[in-house]
Design an enzyme around this catalytic site. Structure first.
Site, PDB file in Angstrom:
ATOM      1  N   ARG A  46       0.911  -1.143   0.325  1.00  0.00           N
ATOM      2  CA  ARG A  46       0.330  -0.079   0.592  1.00  0.00           C
ATOM      3  C   ARG A  46       0.821   1.023   0.172  1.00  0.00           C
ATOM      4  O   ARG A  46       0.866   1.982  -0.544  1.00  0.00           O
ATOM      5  CB  ARG A  46      -0.702  -0.361   1.008  1.00  0.00           C
ATOM      6  CG  ARG A  46      -1.840   1.184   1.540  1.00  0.00           C
ATOM      7  CD  ARG A  46      -2.931   1.424   2.211  1.00  0.00           C
ATOM      8  NE  ARG A  46      -2.519   0.432   3.177  1.00  0.00           N
ATOM      9  CZ  ARG A  46      -1.811   1.309   4.584  1.00  0.00           C
ATOM     10  NH1 ARG A  46      -1.781   1.725   4.305  1.00  0.00           N
ATOM     11  NH2 ARG A  46      -1.137   0.260   5.594  1.00  0.00           N
ATOM     12  N   TYR A  98     -15.176  17.810 -15.229  1.00  0.00           N
ATOM     13  CA  TYR A  98     -15.285  17.017 -15.566  1.00  0.00           C
ATOM     14  C   TYR A  98     -16.540  16.786 -14.677  1.00  0.00           C
ATOM     15  O   TYR A  98     -16.178  16.456 -13.621  1.00  0.00           O
ATOM     16  CB  TYR A  98     -14.318  15.852 -15.422  1.00  0.00           C
ATOM     17  CG  TYR A  98     -14.274  14.136 -15.635  1.00  0.00           C
ATOM     18  CD1 TYR A  98     -15.078  13.862 -16.436  1.00  0.00           C
ATOM     19  CD2 TYR A  98     -14.142  13.554 -13.959  1.00  0.00           C
ATOM     20  CE1 TYR A  98     -16.091  12.363 -15.785  1.00  0.00           C
ATOM     21  CE2 TYR A  98     -14.848  12.151 -13.759  1.00  0.00           C
ATOM     22  CZ  TYR A  98     -15.577  11.926 -14.990  1.00  0.00           C
ATOM     23  OH  TYR A  98     -15.332  10.508 -14.630  1.00  0.00           O
ATOM     24  N   ASP A 170      -5.983  19.243 -14.800  1.00  0.00           N
ATOM     25  CA  ASP A 170      -5.997  18.448 -14.900  1.00  0.00           C
ATOM     26  C   ASP A 170      -6.210  17.822 -16.323  1.00  0.00           C
ATOM     27  O   ASP A 170      -6.751  18.711 -17.420  1.00  0.00           O
ATOM     28  CB  ASP A 170      -7.808  17.836 -15.048  1.00  0.00           C
ATOM     29  CG  ASP A 170      -8.360  16.333 -15.586  1.00  0.00           C
ATOM     30  OD1 ASP A 170      -7.702  16.053 -15.711  1.00  0.00           O
ATOM     31  OD2 ASP A 170      -9.393  15.886 -14.874  1.00  0.00           O
ATOM     32  N   LYS A 195      -7.951   7.392 -19.821  1.00  0.00           N
ATOM     33  CA  LYS A 195      -7.858   7.786 -20.903  1.00  0.00           C
ATOM     34  C   LYS A 195      -6.912   7.119 -21.640  1.00  0.00           C
ATOM     35  O   LYS A 195      -6.960   6.333 -22.640  1.00  0.00           O
ATOM     36  CB  LYS A 195      -8.643   9.081 -21.059  1.00  0.00           C
ATOM     37  CG  LYS A 195      -9.386   9.289 -19.954  1.00  0.00           C
ATOM     38  CD  LYS A 195     -10.937   8.766 -19.854  1.00  0.00           C
ATOM     39  CE  LYS A 195     -11.982   9.204 -18.759  1.00  0.00           C
ATOM     40  NZ  LYS A 195     -11.612   9.285 -17.167  1.00  0.00           N
TER      41      LYS A 195
END
Length: 296
Positions: A46, A98, A170, A195
């Site tokens: 982690r 977004y 972004d 994406k």
């Protein structure tokens, strides 16, 4: 190295033990210590994982960043940035945002004391007027999702610096192939790696990159503490996708230009939005929603 070469090689040196050309998928959650308090850089996956390290090194190389942190999704990456703020802080966001980011900010994080204002980032005077005394961060996109409006990055950075505010951009739609915001003064670059970076519609992911060691330390702590990290296999899939990013972006752009040109000539199409790069095109259909439904 040029961009395409960095995408193939940075963070992906041959394995010294086996000579593997492609980085291994390190599935171990725990790591054996050589002795008490002495290990080889990894304790618990982690916090840190060799496959994730390879991915983060490659992402940093593409964005020309000193630091990169991978997350389980683009929204998890955005959430990590917001975790670096405190209750009562105000965030000024570009109005065209977004939908997943808007949902996270306005419908989740406001319950935890963060405050958001949404204003048109492409109109500098109006955007500047929305700054408050407690504004700590400007969050924006360019080109925006889905209307593909372009925002002046340098002007936004100048505005933020005049007020002592951090900036987060972004960069999902432009990708570092076309746009490297850190070089233009942005403090934090965020991606949905789902994406273009992944490129094959088979892996969900996100990333945050920066150059400031203090921001990097905070992001590393948040990544470890919150634990919204990608699996080693997801990291491996994303590195596979990055290898063809340059070629794919060139073809995406060439195809999108043709699609945009076709749509501009179509009698049923109203407005066509295309920023001139990337593979994204958006458009409206004459006659509104009902007409658009009939076109499906």
């Amino acid at each position: 190295m040029r961009f395409a070469t960095r995408a193939i090689h940075v963070g992906q040196a041959p394995d010294p033990a086996t000579g593997d050309t492609i980085p291994a998928i390190h599935l171990s959650t725990t790591y054996t210590h050589e002795r008490l308090g002495q290990h080889k850089g990894y304790e618990y996956s982690r916090a840190k994982n060799p496959t994730r390290t390879a991915l983060e090194t490659c992402l940093a190389g593409l964005e020309e960043a000193r630091f990169a942190y991978a997350f389980a999704s683009g929204c998890a990456a955005a959430d990590a940035v917001m975790h670096a703020l405190k209750a009562g802080d105000h965030i000024l966001c570009g109005q065209e945002l977004y939908g997943g980011s808007y949902r996270l900010f306005q419908l989740v994080l406001t319950d935890h004391g963060l405050r958001y204002t949404f204003a048109p980032a492409s109109r500098p005077a109006t955007f500047a007027a929305a700054i408050r005394p407690n504004t700590k961060l400007i969050w924006f996109e360019t080109p925006t999702n889905p209307l593909l409006t372009r925002v002046d990055i340098r002007a936004t950075v100048r505005l933020a610096r005049r007020h002592g505010i951090l900036t987060a951009l972004d960069n999902t739609f432009a990708t570092p192939y076309y746009q490297r915001p850190l070089a233009l003064g942005v403090d934090l670059v965020v991606h949905s790696t789902t994406k273009y970076l992944g490129g094959h519609s088979d892996v969900i992911g996100g990333a945050v990159m920066c150059n400031d060691p203090r921001l990097a330390e905070r992001l590393a702590f948040i990544q470890k503490s919150v634990g919204a990290v990608p699996s080693p296999f997801d990291c491996w899939l994303l590195m596979r996708g990055l290898k063809t990013l340059a070629l794919r972006m060139e073809r995406h752009t060439a195809n999108a230009k043709k699609v945009a040109a076709f749509l501009r000539r179509h009698r049923k199409v109203g407005r066509v939005a295309y920023p001139g790069f990337s593979g994204m095109v958006s458009f409206t259909v004459r006659g509104g929603k009902a007409a658009a439904g009939r076109c499906l």
